[in-house]
Design an enzyme around this catalytic site. Structure first.
Site, PDB file in Angstrom:
ATOM      1  N   HIS A  82      36.858  75.601  77.792  1.00 28.90           N
ATOM      2  CA  HIS A  82      36.756  74.144  77.766  1.00 28.90           C
ATOM      3  C   HIS A  82      37.584  73.526  76.645  1.00 28.90           C
ATOM      4  CE1 HIS A  82      33.980  74.223  74.275  1.00 28.90           C
ATOM      5  NE2 HIS A  82      33.481  75.310  74.838  1.00 28.90           N
ATOM      6  N   ASP A  83      38.182  72.390  76.956  1.00 33.18           N
ATOM      7  CA  ASP A  83      38.922  71.571  75.995  1.00 33.18           C
ATOM      8  C   ASP A  83      40.207  72.210  75.494  1.00 33.18           C
ATOM      9  OD1 ASP A  83      36.904  69.276  75.609  1.00 33.18           O
ATOM     10  OD2 ASP A  83      35.690  71.049  75.159  1.00 33.18           O
ATOM     11  N   GLY A  89      37.194  78.031  73.719  1.00 29.53           N
ATOM     12  CA  GLY A  89      37.287  76.584  73.779  1.00 29.53           C
ATOM     13  C   GLY A  89      38.171  75.992  72.696  1.00 29.53           C
TER      14      GLY A  89
END
Length: 270
Positions: A118-119, A136
């Site tokens: 994520h991100d 992430g």
């Protein structure tokens, strides 16, 4: 669209898209013209896939992040045009702990079983080889190469045209144009061949950059040394880019300098 695919009402499908058997596309997805989902691809949530991108079987894009703080907030994924995502790749949506979006640039290649957490923010032309693991919030600059089985810790930054050797563990930031390797990755020289091929540099120009990197590490505190070195290399855009990267420490310092620094003018190019 194959009759065995499921595209939810509300999904935006551009002209010339191909959606193969077993694919699942959510109502919030946007497929730009010419996107191909070969078979058994899952596109979940707020996902935008750029024109001409190709996704191979059993890849998943946009599933919730592996973050216990995530509570279903409306985050998503953006993938640039012409990027290829191979079999079993997993790309997770962003989280509220970042900007809310996982971003992958144009003309990238993500090989089989790679994971993008994520991100993450991945630039254009990046190659991520089989079984690479990105935690992430990882940032990767344009035309970087991450070789097979490498693992990158969360919030690590990898600079433009950098190379990470296969099976390396990257816990700290990687300078632009550099090569790193090792179970705990260390600086191993410059991506000299890549610099000559892609940027058209002479060997002498690469040596200047190599000298600047040596000077950067020599004092043992490269984030501080970068400021002092700027006047000596003023006007050299590549060195200024490297020093600017070093000054922006973020959550991690730079990877340490390796014992194999005599390879500074060698290495494989991308």
């Amino acid at each position: 669209m194959h009759p065995a695919a499921h595209v939810a009402p509300g999904a935006q499908i551009g002209a010339g898209c191909h959606i193969g058997p077993g694919c699942i596309v959510s109502a919030e997805a946007v497929l730009e013209p010419g996107v191909e989902l070969m078979a058994h691809v899952v596109v979940d949530g707020r996902v935008r896939i750029g024109a001409g991108a190709k996704v191979f079987p059993f890849a998943t894009i946009g599933l919730p992040p592996q973050d216990l703080k995530y509570k279903g907030e409306p985050t998503g994924v953006v993938i640039g045009p012409r990027t290829q995502i191979r079999e079993h790749v997993t790309i997770h949506r962003g989280s509220t702990g970042g900007e809310g979006m996982t971003r992958i640039g144009a003309d990238c290649l993500l090989m089989c079983v790679a994971h993008v957490g994520h991100d993450c923010r991945i630039g254009d032309g990046v190659i991520i080889v089989n079984k690479v693991m990105l935690a992430g919030h990882v940032e990767i600059g344009d035309f970087a190469l991450i070789q097979g089985g490498a693992a990158v810790q969360q919030f690590v930054r990898i600079g433009r045209m950098a190379m990470v050797a296969g099976m390396s563990g990257v816990e700290r930031n990687v300078l632009p144009y550099s090569r790193v390797k090792g179970f705990r990755a260390k600086h191993a020289g410059l991506n000299a061949i890549g610099m000559r091929r892609r940027l058209g540099l002479t060997k002498e120009q690469v040596v200047v950059v190599a000298r600047a990197v040596h000077d950067l590490y020599r004092q043992g505190r490269p984030e501080e040394t970068a400021v002092a070195l700027l006047p000596a290399y003023a006007g050299n855009e590549l060195v200024e880019e490297i020093l600017g990267f070093a000054r922006n420490r973020g959550r991690h310092g730079l990877v340490p300098f390796g014992r194999w620094s005599d390879e500074e003018d060698g290495g494989e190019g991308s």
